[in-house]
Design a protein around this motif. Structure first.
Motif, PDB file in Angstrom:
ATOM      1  N   MET A   1       0.833  -1.199   0.000  1.00 39.29           N
ATOM      2  CA  MET A   1       0.000   0.000   0.000  1.00 39.29           C
ATOM      3  C   MET A   1       0.872   1.256   0.000  1.00 39.29           C
ATOM      4  O   MET A   1       1.959   1.274   0.566  1.00 39.29           O
ATOM      5  N   LYS A 112     -15.828  -0.953  -7.655  1.00 40.52           N
ATOM      6  CA  LYS A 112     -15.020  -2.123  -7.304  1.00 40.52           C
ATOM      7  C   LYS A 112     -14.696  -2.914  -8.563  1.00 40.52           C
ATOM      8  O   LYS A 112     -15.500  -2.946  -9.500  1.00 40.52           O
ATOM      9  N   GLY A 113     -13.526  -3.507  -8.569  1.00 32.95           N
ATOM     10  CA  GLY A 113     -13.145  -4.390  -9.674  1.00 32.95           C
ATOM     11  C   GLY A 113     -12.452  -3.685 -10.819  1.00 32.95           C
ATOM     12  O   GLY A 113     -12.046  -2.518 -10.718  1.00 32.95           O
ATOM     13  N   TYR A 114     -12.365  -4.444 -11.929  1.00 30.89           N
ATOM     14  CA  TYR A 114     -11.517  -4.042 -13.048  1.00 30.89           C
ATOM     15  C   TYR A 114     -12.158  -3.011 -13.975  1.00 30.89           C
ATOM     16  O   TYR A 114     -13.373  -2.909 -14.059  1.00 30.89           O
ATOM     17  N   ILE A 182      -3.331  -1.312  -9.380  1.00 29.17           N
ATOM     18  CA  ILE A 182      -2.980  -2.122  -8.211  1.00 29.17           C
ATOM     19  C   ILE A 182      -3.230  -3.603  -8.482  1.00 29.17           C
ATOM     20  O   ILE A 182      -2.677  -4.474  -7.832  1.00 29.17           O
ATOM     21  N   TYR A 183      -4.081  -3.896  -9.482  1.00 26.37           N
ATOM     22  CA  TYR A 183      -4.403  -5.296  -9.770  1.00 26.37           C
ATOM     23  C   TYR A 183      -3.245  -5.980 -10.488  1.00 26.37           C
ATOM     24  O   TYR A 183      -2.677  -5.424 -11.426  1.00 26.37           O
ATOM     25  N   LYS A 184      -2.958  -7.213 -10.061  1.00 24.83           N
ATOM     26  CA  LYS A 184      -1.798  -7.912 -10.608  1.00 24.83           C
ATOM     27  C   LYS A 184      -2.152  -8.863 -11.742  1.00 24.83           C
ATOM     28  O   LYS A 184      -1.296  -9.251 -12.512  1.00 24.83           O
ATOM     29  N   LEU A 185      -3.411  -9.271 -11.804  1.00 25.52           N
ATOM     30  CA  LEU A 185      -3.759 -10.279 -12.821  1.00 25.52           C
ATOM     31  C   LEU A 185      -4.382  -9.645 -14.055  1.00 25.52           C
ATOM     32  O   LEU A 185      -5.046  -8.644 -13.951  1.00 25.52           O
TER      33      LEU A 185
ATOM     34  N   GLY B 183     -12.435 -12.708 -10.473  1.00 20.02           N
ATOM     35  CA  GLY B 183     -11.489 -11.794  -9.843  1.00 20.02           C
ATOM     36  C   GLY B 183     -12.105 -10.789  -8.900  1.00 20.02           C
ATOM     37  O   GLY B 183     -13.012 -11.111  -8.128  1.00 20.02           O
ATOM     38  N   ALA B 184     -11.610  -9.561  -8.989  1.00 16.45           N
ATOM     39  CA  ALA B 184     -12.018  -8.501  -8.071  1.00 16.45           C
ATOM     40  C   ALA B 184     -13.480  -8.124  -8.241  1.00 16.45           C
ATOM     41  O   ALA B 184     -14.125  -7.656  -7.302  1.00 16.45           O
ATOM     42  N   LEU B 238      -3.778 -18.395  -6.213  1.00 15.04           N
ATOM     43  CA  LEU B 238      -3.829 -17.369  -7.267  1.00 15.04           C
ATOM     44  C   LEU B 238      -3.313 -16.026  -6.747  1.00 15.04           C
ATOM     45  O   LEU B 238      -2.859 -15.181  -7.528  1.00 15.04           O
ATOM     46  N   LEU B 240      -5.092 -13.587  -5.582  1.00 14.58           N
ATOM     47  CA  LEU B 240      -6.016 -12.464  -5.802  1.00 14.58           C
ATOM     48  C   LEU B 240      -6.288 -11.707  -4.506  1.00 14.58           C
ATOM     49  O   LEU B 240      -6.246 -10.476  -4.470  1.00 14.58           O
ATOM     50  N   GLN B 243     -10.955  -8.562  -2.194  1.00 17.52           N
ATOM     51  CA  GLN B 243     -11.202  -7.478  -3.151  1.00 17.52           C
ATOM     52  C   GLN B 243     -10.268  -7.504  -4.359  1.00 17.52           C
ATOM     53  O   GLN B 243     -10.181  -6.543  -5.108  1.00 17.52           O
ATOM     54  N   GLY B 244      -9.534  -8.602  -4.508  1.00 16.84           N
ATOM     55  CA  GLY B 244      -8.630  -8.714  -5.646  1.00 16.84           C
ATOM     56  C   GLY B 244      -7.388  -7.850  -5.518  1.00 16.84           C
ATOM     57  O   GLY B 244      -6.642  -7.662  -6.482  1.00 16.84           O
ATOM     58  N   LEU B 245      -7.152  -7.323  -4.299  1.00 13.48           N
ATOM     59  CA  LEU B 245      -6.022  -6.409  -4.105  1.00 13.48           C
ATOM     60  C   LEU B 245      -4.774  -7.124  -3.602  1.00 13.48           C
ATOM     61  O   LEU B 245      -3.820  -6.501  -3.169  1.00 13.48           O
TER      62      LEU B 245
END
Lengths: 185, 284
Positions: A1, A112-114, A182-185, B183-184, B238, B240, B243-245
């Motif tokens: 963070m 939230k999310g991608y 911040i998302y890695k995938l 995922g997130a 995985l 993830l 929250q996928g963070l």
């Protein structure tokens, strides 16, 4: 963070550009709610405005310049309360609409999310960010909302646009204005 | 033949909807607390703590756990020696829908159901109709289970048919990929319901039904208990996280339900459920 930064909308370009993916932010001030149907209507209003000559176009319900939009459809408040549960909904459903709003001055979205590659490119081009709040923590997040007022599209019920006064509303920079996430995938 | 009054069902479903929206089941809370003990990523641990805090606020202050108070899915197990006294041409299903409408109104829950999926999408204003699954069982009791699942995770659920000759590795890889794709967006840590076998519609139903098992209870079949453990380990590797963070806690449980199937097929359905895993049962 990363670091914790305080944000007070409307957001200046320099502030937005200083945010980095992973920074925690606390937002205090006015933010606006909008999810699926409200996005569709906002974008239709922008298109109608553009297609008309002069200033006879449809006025948007709030000033987009520097604004923060929160993707949320809250539960109804119990009597004596300002709002019910109010956590973020899935941001990806707004991917087709967000670029239009960012181009008109929107500086931050909370969801939230991608996000899509197109949204990421638009964040970079215009200097805007996507913030992630904790999905499924609607009770906790509602404690940061001091007031809520429906300002447009009342017929949409939970999906109406609300003007919220928030204090220290917590979120994380998920996509910054430099192309990082911040998302890695 | 035992009788149950229409109104008794209405009031029971109403209470179940309200309780479901505000009270995280004890097994889910335990699963989050256990995950917190094992979580090595400080940011992920912080989110898990906030989820526990959220559950406390929801219960204590009667604020729904999540603003998406879901589509009400109702499972009914009706004993063959009990019937519902309704009258006026009404049925058990009418009582359930009346109960859902009352629960969502009186519990200040969000009404999220539109009458038509494509044409106009006008909100019904009552969160009805519920999706109802009914089965007849031995006895003179009526068991009602309400699961109020949000749509962010439901949207990420998937179905696939495999060749009957595949090994479990191919199925594991597909399930792990479904979770990765979710995922997130689906609000991890997730609960993964898996329906194996049956046919197209049955495997999907089983994947939802699987979610109703207590999260600390292993599958009663040893083969599937081991498969669940392997899947959970693979999913959590995985990285993830909540929250996928990022983090060790991508899923809290994998739950498998099976049914016999055709020699030519191997249907697999995955029902993705978020951490706000809300369901409640009552037996009348």
């Amino acid at each position: 963070m990363g670091q914790t930064k305080k944000l007070q909308p409307p957001l200046a370009d320099s502030i937005v550009r200083s945010l980095k993916a992973g920074d925690e932010v606390l937002i205090t001030g006015v933010i606006y709610t909008a999810r699926d149907m409200a996005h569709k209507r906002l974008c239709e209003a922008i298109c109608r405005k553009a297609s008309l000559t002069g200033d006879a176009g449809q006025k948007l319900p709030f000033e987009l310049e520097g604004a923060v939009i929160y993707f949320v459809g809250p539960t109804p408040p119990r009597p004596g309360r300002v709002i019910g549960s109010a956590g973020p909904t899935t941001s990806a459903r707004m991917d087709n609409f967000s670029p239009k709003l960012i181009a008109k001055g929107l500086k931050a979205m909370i969801g939230k999310g991608y996000r899509s590659d197109e949204v990421r490119d638009t964040l970079k081009k215009y200097g805007a960010v996507h913030l992630s709040a904790i999905g499924g923590a609607g009770a906790l997040l509602s404690k940061h909302i001091l007031s809520a007022e429906v300002i447009a599209y009342e017929d949409l019920g939970t999906e109406a646009i609300r003007k919220l006064q928030v204090v220290d509303f917590p979120a994380v920079v998920a996509y910054d204005s430099h192309g990082n996430t911040i998302y890695k995938l | 033949m035992r009788q149950i009054e229409f109104e008794k069902i209405v009031s029971t479903v109403e209470s179940l909807c309200i309780a479901s929206a505000h009270e995280l089941p004890a097994d889910v809370l335990t699963a989050i607390e256990d995950a917190l003990q094992k979580e090595s990523n400080p940011a992920a641990a912080k989110i898990l703590k906030q989820l526990i805090e959220n559950a406390g606020i929801a219960k204590g202050e009667k604020i729904p756990l999540c603003q998406d108070t879901g589509l009400a899915v109702v499972f009914i197990e009706q004993g063959c020696e009990v019937f519902v006294k309704a009258g006026n041409g009404k049925t058990l299903f009418d009582a359930i829908n009346a109960g859902v409408a009352a629960g969502y109104k009186n519990g200040f829950l969000r009404k999220s159901i539109v009458a038509d999926p494509l044409n106009n999408r006008k909100n019904t204003g009552s969160n009805t109709p519920a999706v109802i699954h009914h089965e007849i069982v031995p006895g003179d009791k009526l068991k009602i289970t309400v699961i109020t699942k949000g749509t962010g995770c439901e949207n990420k659920s998937r179905f696939e048919t495999f060749n009957p000759t595949v090994g479990k590795e191919e199925i594991i890889e597909w399930i792990v990929d479904v979770v990765k794709q979710a995922g997130a967006d689906a609000c991890p840590p997730l609960i993964v319901g898996i329906g194996l076998g049956g046919n197209f519609e049955l495997s999907c139903l089983l994947s939802k039904k699987a979610l109703l098992r207590n999260l600390q209870q292993k599958n009663s079949d040893r083969f599937y208990a081991e498969l669940e453990a392997e899947l959970l380990a693979r999913i959590n590797s995985l990285g993830l996280g909540p929250q996928g963070l990022g983090g060790d806690t991508t899923a809290l449980a994998c739950l498998i339900e099976t049914a016999p199937c055709h020699i030519g097929s191997l249907p697999v359905a995955v029902n993705i459920e978020c951490h706000s895993h809300r369901h409640k049962s009552a037996v009348i």
